[in-house]
Design a protein around this motif. Structure first.
Motif, PDB file in Angstrom:
ATOM      1  N   GLY A   8      48.737  30.939  28.064  1.00 32.32           N
ATOM      2  CA  GLY A   8      48.390  32.076  28.850  1.00 32.32           C
ATOM      3  C   GLY A   8      46.900  31.979  29.396  1.00 32.32           C
ATOM      4  N   ILE A   9      46.930  32.352  30.920  1.00 32.16           N
ATOM      5  CA  ILE A   9      45.652  32.224  31.125  1.00 32.16           C
ATOM      6  C   ILE A   9      45.744  33.755  32.154  1.00 32.16           C
ATOM      7  CG2 ILE A   9      45.249  29.920  31.580  1.00 32.16           C
ATOM      8  CD1 ILE A   9      45.628  30.492  34.682  1.00 32.16           C
ATOM      9  N   LYS A  10      44.678  34.355  31.967  1.00 33.64           N
ATOM     10  CA  LYS A  10      44.245  35.727  32.689  1.00 33.64           C
ATOM     11  C   LYS A  10      43.245  35.642  33.564  1.00 33.64           C
ATOM     12  CE  LYS A  10      43.473  40.752  31.679  1.00 33.64           C
ATOM     13  NZ  LYS A  10      42.667  41.534  30.967  1.00 33.64           N
ATOM     14  N   ASP A  40      40.226  31.094  28.074  1.00 39.72           N
ATOM     15  CA  ASP A  40      41.494  30.598  28.315  1.00 39.72           C
ATOM     16  C   ASP A  40      41.355  29.153  28.667  1.00 39.72           C
ATOM     17  OD1 ASP A  40      42.193  33.037  27.779  1.00 39.72           O
ATOM     18  OD2 ASP A  40      42.712  33.544  29.750  1.00 39.72           O
ATOM     19  N   MET A  63      50.262  37.047  33.976  1.00 40.52           N
ATOM     20  CA  MET A  63      50.848  38.027  34.600  1.00 40.52           C
ATOM     21  C   MET A  63      49.729  38.626  35.409  1.00 40.52           C
ATOM     22  SD  MET A  63      52.515  41.546  32.968  1.00 40.52           S
ATOM     23  CE  MET A  63      50.943  42.470  33.280  1.00 40.52           C
ATOM     24  N   GLY A  93      49.500  48.633  35.851  1.00 35.02           N
ATOM     25  CA  GLY A  93      49.238  49.704  34.875  1.00 35.02           C
ATOM     26  C   GLY A  93      49.575  49.404  33.439  1.00 35.02           C
ATOM     27  N   ALA A  94      49.548  47.971  33.237  1.00 40.56           N
ATOM     28  CA  ALA A  94      50.486  47.825  31.891  1.00 40.56           C
ATOM     29  C   ALA A  94      49.185  47.632  30.860  1.00 40.56           C
ATOM     30  CB  ALA A  94      51.039  46.332  31.998  1.00 40.56           C
ATOM     31  N   ASP A  95      49.564  48.321  29.650  1.00 41.18           N
ATOM     32  CA  ASP A  95      48.578  47.989  28.637  1.00 41.18           C
ATOM     33  C   ASP A  95      48.822  46.778  27.918  1.00 41.18           C
ATOM     34  OD1 ASP A  95      50.796  48.732  27.047  1.00 41.18           O
ATOM     35  OD2 ASP A  95      50.148  50.314  25.938  1.00 41.18           O
ATOM     36  N   THR A  99      52.127  44.231  28.862  1.00 41.22           N
ATOM     37  CA  THR A  99      51.577  42.695  29.181  1.00 41.22           C
ATOM     38  C   THR A  99      52.284  41.912  28.431  1.00 41.22           C
ATOM     39  OG1 THR A  99      49.594  43.677  29.846  1.00 41.22           O
ATOM     40  CG2 THR A  99      49.797  41.253  29.638  1.00 41.22           C
ATOM     41  N   GLY A 119      44.178  32.192  24.666  1.00 46.59           N
ATOM     42  CA  GLY A 119      42.937  31.996  24.420  1.00 46.59           C
ATOM     43  C   GLY A 119      42.522  33.029  23.385  1.00 46.59           C
ATOM     44  N   THR A 122      39.868  38.294  25.852  1.00 48.90           N
ATOM     45  CA  THR A 122      39.484  37.987  27.255  1.00 48.90           C
ATOM     46  C   THR A 122      38.340  38.746  27.444  1.00 48.90           C
ATOM     47  OG1 THR A 122      40.480  40.305  27.825  1.00 48.90           O
ATOM     48  CG2 THR A 122      41.853  38.474  28.370  1.00 48.90           C
ATOM     49  N   SER A 125      38.900  42.964  28.860  1.00 48.16           N
ATOM     50  CA  SER A 125      39.534  44.026  27.721  1.00 48.16           C
ATOM     51  C   SER A 125      39.335  43.547  26.524  1.00 48.16           C
ATOM     52  CB  SER A 125      40.987  44.196  28.057  1.00 48.16           C
ATOM     53  OG  SER A 125      41.299  44.733  29.302  1.00 48.16           O
ATOM     54  N   THR A 127      40.936  42.679  23.901  1.00 50.70           N
ATOM     55  CA  THR A 127      41.662  43.368  22.450  1.00 50.70           C
ATOM     56  C   THR A 127      42.129  42.171  21.514  1.00 50.70           C
ATOM     57  OG1 THR A 127      43.567  43.320  23.640  1.00 50.70           O
ATOM     58  CG2 THR A 127      42.468  45.205  23.923  1.00 50.70           C
ATOM     59  N   ALA A 128      42.325  40.976  21.946  1.00 49.47           N
ATOM     60  CA  ALA A 128      42.948  39.655  21.150  1.00 49.47           C
ATOM     61  C   ALA A 128      44.145  40.259  20.713  1.00 49.47           C
ATOM     62  CB  ALA A 128      41.946  39.630  20.163  1.00 49.47           C
ATOM     63  N   HIS A 129      44.894  41.122  21.418  1.00 52.25           N
ATOM     64  CA  HIS A 129      46.114  41.415  21.188  1.00 52.25           C
ATOM     65  C   HIS A 129      47.384  40.564  21.400  1.00 52.25           C
ATOM     66  CE1 HIS A 129      45.204  46.246  20.878  1.00 52.25           C
ATOM     67  NE2 HIS A 129      44.688  45.649  20.017  1.00 52.25           N
ATOM     68  N   ILE A 130      47.065  40.235  22.690  1.00 49.09           N
ATOM     69  CA  ILE A 130      48.261  39.345  23.290  1.00 49.09           C
ATOM     70  C   ILE A 130      48.930  38.352  22.474  1.00 49.09           C
ATOM     71  CG2 ILE A 130      49.042  38.189  25.480  1.00 49.09           C
ATOM     72  CD1 ILE A 130      48.441  41.170  26.033  1.00 49.09           C
TER      73      ILE A 130
HETATM   74  C1  FAD Z   1      46.793  52.569  29.916  1.00 48.11           C
HETATM   75  C2  FAD Z   1      46.359  50.991  30.395  1.00 48.11           C
HETATM   76  C3  FAD Z   1      46.450  50.563  31.668  1.00 48.11           C
HETATM   77  C4  FAD Z   1      46.039  49.217  32.178  1.00 48.11           C
HETATM   78  N1  FAD Z   1      46.167  48.950  33.504  1.00 48.11           N
HETATM   79  C5  FAD Z   1      45.968  47.653  34.011  1.00 48.11           C
HETATM   80  C6  FAD Z   1      46.014  47.301  35.373  1.00 48.11           C
HETATM   81  O1  FAD Z   1      46.481  47.982  36.279  1.00 48.11           O
HETATM   82  N2  FAD Z   1      45.655  46.170  35.794  1.00 48.11           N
HETATM   83  C7  FAD Z   1      44.999  45.385  34.674  1.00 48.11           C
HETATM   84  O2  FAD Z   1      44.549  44.009  35.184  1.00 48.11           O
HETATM   85  N3  FAD Z   1      44.940  45.477  33.627  1.00 48.11           N
HETATM   86  C8  FAD Z   1      45.013  46.703  33.134  1.00 48.11           C
HETATM   87  N4  FAD Z   1      45.170  47.189  31.796  1.00 48.11           N
HETATM   88  C9  FAD Z   1      44.438  46.132  30.810  1.00 48.11           C
HETATM   89  C10 FAD Z   1      45.523  45.296  30.217  1.00 48.11           C
HETATM   90  O3  FAD Z   1      46.491  46.001  29.590  1.00 48.11           O
HETATM   91  C11 FAD Z   1      45.064  44.093  29.530  1.00 48.11           C
HETATM   92  O4  FAD Z   1      43.819  43.488  30.172  1.00 48.11           O
HETATM   93  C12 FAD Z   1      45.965  43.161  29.264  1.00 48.11           C
HETATM   94  O5  FAD Z   1      47.023  43.715  28.450  1.00 48.11           O
HETATM   95  C13 FAD Z   1      45.575  42.076  28.311  1.00 48.11           C
HETATM   96  O6  FAD Z   1      44.904  42.553  27.177  1.00 48.11           O
HETATM   97  P1  FAD Z   1      43.542  41.744  26.947  1.00 48.11           P
HETATM   98  O7  FAD Z   1      42.858  41.613  28.101  1.00 48.11           O
HETATM   99  O8  FAD Z   1      42.762  42.607  25.887  1.00 48.11           O
HETATM  100  O9  FAD Z   1      43.937  40.252  26.489  1.00 48.11           O
HETATM  101  P2  FAD Z   1      43.594  39.634  25.033  1.00 48.11           P
HETATM  102  O10 FAD Z   1      44.600  40.248  23.994  1.00 48.11           O
HETATM  103  O11 FAD Z   1      42.226  39.892  24.764  1.00 48.11           O
HETATM  104  O12 FAD Z   1      43.834  38.388  25.621  1.00 48.11           O
HETATM  105  C14 FAD Z   1      44.130  37.010  24.439  1.00 48.11           C
HETATM  106  C15 FAD Z   1      44.733  35.929  25.269  1.00 48.11           C
HETATM  107  O13 FAD Z   1      46.085  36.226  25.827  1.00 48.11           O
HETATM  108  C16 FAD Z   1      46.169  35.776  27.060  1.00 48.11           C
HETATM  109  N5  FAD Z   1      46.420  36.723  28.157  1.00 48.11           N
HETATM  110  C17 FAD Z   1      45.863  37.892  28.132  1.00 48.11           C
HETATM  111  N6  FAD Z   1      46.431  38.589  29.350  1.00 48.11           N
HETATM  112  C18 FAD Z   1      47.124  37.566  29.843  1.00 48.11           C
HETATM  113  C19 FAD Z   1      48.007  37.812  30.933  1.00 48.11           C
HETATM  114  N7  FAD Z   1      47.792  38.737  31.975  1.00 48.11           N
HETATM  115  N8  FAD Z   1      48.540  36.669  31.634  1.00 48.11           N
HETATM  116  C20 FAD Z   1      48.509  35.567  30.889  1.00 48.11           C
HETATM  117  N9  FAD Z   1      47.919  35.590  29.543  1.00 48.11           N
HETATM  118  C21 FAD Z   1      47.159  36.565  29.023  1.00 48.11           C
HETATM  119  C22 FAD Z   1      45.045  34.932  27.248  1.00 48.11           C
HETATM  120  O14 FAD Z   1      45.260  33.631  26.872  1.00 48.11           O
HETATM  121  C23 FAD Z   1      43.954  35.565  26.560  1.00 48.11           C
HETATM  122  O15 FAD Z   1      42.778  34.782  26.295  1.00 48.11           O
HETATM  123  C24 FAD Z   1      45.371  48.392  31.318  1.00 48.11           C
HETATM  124  C25 FAD Z   1      45.223  48.893  30.059  1.00 48.11           C
HETATM  125  C26 FAD Z   1      45.612  49.994  29.571  1.00 48.11           C
HETATM  126  C27 FAD Z   1      45.334  50.598  28.263  1.00 48.11           C
END
Ligand code: FAD
Length: 269
Positions: A8-10, A40, A63, A93-95, A99, A119, A122, A125, A127-130
């Motif tokens: 997964g790459i962001k 990533d 994504m 607008g994905a949380d 995502t 990774g 990021t 954001s 969060t390290a949730h993904i």
């Molecule tokens: C209400 C709300 C609305 C939001 N709207 C937007 C928006 O419109 N546009 C936007 O860009 N963000 C938006 N965000 C932020 C978005 O939800 C997060 O950036 C996204 O869910 C990934 O979370 P993170 O960056 O904390 O990833 P982390 O959990 O910190 O990432 C961990 C790892 O997951 C993988 N990863 C993370 N994101 C992706 C990805 N997209 N594709 C592939 N791999 C991934 C990578 O390997 C990364 O190192 C929004 C957040 C909220 C709460």
């Protein structure tokens, strides 16, 4: 046979070039170039090292809006075989929950995979949730802070070394599994122009929209996002005391510094 790996790459704003508006104290986002999230690239490096050692394939998924194609081209330049971009207005607008749902659906559609690597977090954001959420959607085992992975082909498992504050743990995990790589574990390799050309000439990047994925649209994008952001873009004000101690004797200076840190509760007595 090797390992078929998905990474997964962001595509993130390059926060090293973010400036703050001195009047409003908010981030100036206009014109900020995007990059592949640096942590990533560490995950991609881990996947490529596994491919170098055991054979197999590496597919990068993201994504993001269409501009993230450049990010996929970058990692293909490093040696990734294939890129898949999940891009659709319905994903905006994905949380983290929404995502991870879409990413899990992309992984389900790829079907043939042994290992998903993410990774650490990021830089935008953080969060390290993904990783954990993707594993949960796919009902796969998950391990984080990994610094090394060994493939045990005969056991269809991997041995994962993960770092803790003052120790390492070794796990054996049945495949398929999801693993997040601890940040700064590896220096990512340089891109090769010949690989980048491949991305351009051989159509190794695909764009998948909501129609290509077997998903419930109510779980994607803003509609699938239970998180509500109550405030954004504020800069926390950190009051500074600007204490300067001019003692030349290092022992006295150190004693004074320790006393001050204790007073502030920054170190334990
Ligand atoms: C209400 C709300 C609305 C939001 N709207 C937007 C928006 O419109 N546009 C936007 O860009 N963000 C938006 N965000 C932020 C978005 O939800 C997060 O950036 C996204 O869910 C990934 O979370 P993170 O960056 O904390 O990833 P982390 O959990 O910190 O990432 C961990 C790892 O997951 C993988 N990863 C993370 N994101 C992706 C990805 N997209 N594709 C592939 N791999 C991934 C990578 O390997 C990364 O190192 C929004 C957040 C909220 C709460």
């Amino acid at each position: 046979m090797g390992l078929d790996i998905i990474v997964g790459i962001k595509w993130v704003p390059n926060t090293t070039s973010v400036n703050i508006d001195p009047k409003t104290g908010t981030l100036i986002r206009e014109g900020i170039p995007s990059v592949v999230n640096p942590h990533d690239l560490t995950a991609v490096e881990m996947a490529l090292r596994l491919k170098d050692k055991y054979g197999g394939t590496v597919t990068a998924i993201s994504m993001a809006p269409p501009s993230a194609i450049s990010g996929l081209e970058h990692v293909i330049g490093m040696g990734v075989d294939r890129g898949i971009l999940a891009s659709d207005r319905a994903f905006a607008g994905a949380d983290t929950l929404a995502t991870s749902y879409v990413l899990a659906k992309v992984i389900e559609k790829i079907e043939k995979y042994d290992l998903v690597i993410m990774g650490h977090e990021t830089i935008d954001s953080s969060t390290a949730h993904i990783g954990a959420q993707v594993a949960s959607w796919l009902k796969l085992p998950y391990i984080y802070y990994a610094t090394d992975i060994e493939y045990e082909e005969n056991k269809e498992s991997i041995k994962v070394k993960r770092i803790l504050e003052n120790a390492y743990e070794i796990y054996r995990i049945k495949l398929p599994a999801v693993v997040s790589i601890a940040m700064h574990t590896f220096e990512p390799r340089r891109i090769k122009v010949s690989n980048k050309l491949k991305a351009k000439l051989e159509n190794v990047i695909e764009i998948w929209t909501s129609k290509d994925l077997n998903l419930d649209i109510n779980c994607a994008g803003l509609r699938g996002s239970p998180t509500v952001v109550s405030a954004i873009d504020f800069v926390p004000k950190v009051p500074r005391k600007n204490l300067i101690f001019q003692e030349k004797d290092p022992k006295k200076a150190a004693k004074w510094l320790i006393e001050k840190l204790l007073e502030e509760g920054l170190i334990d007595p």
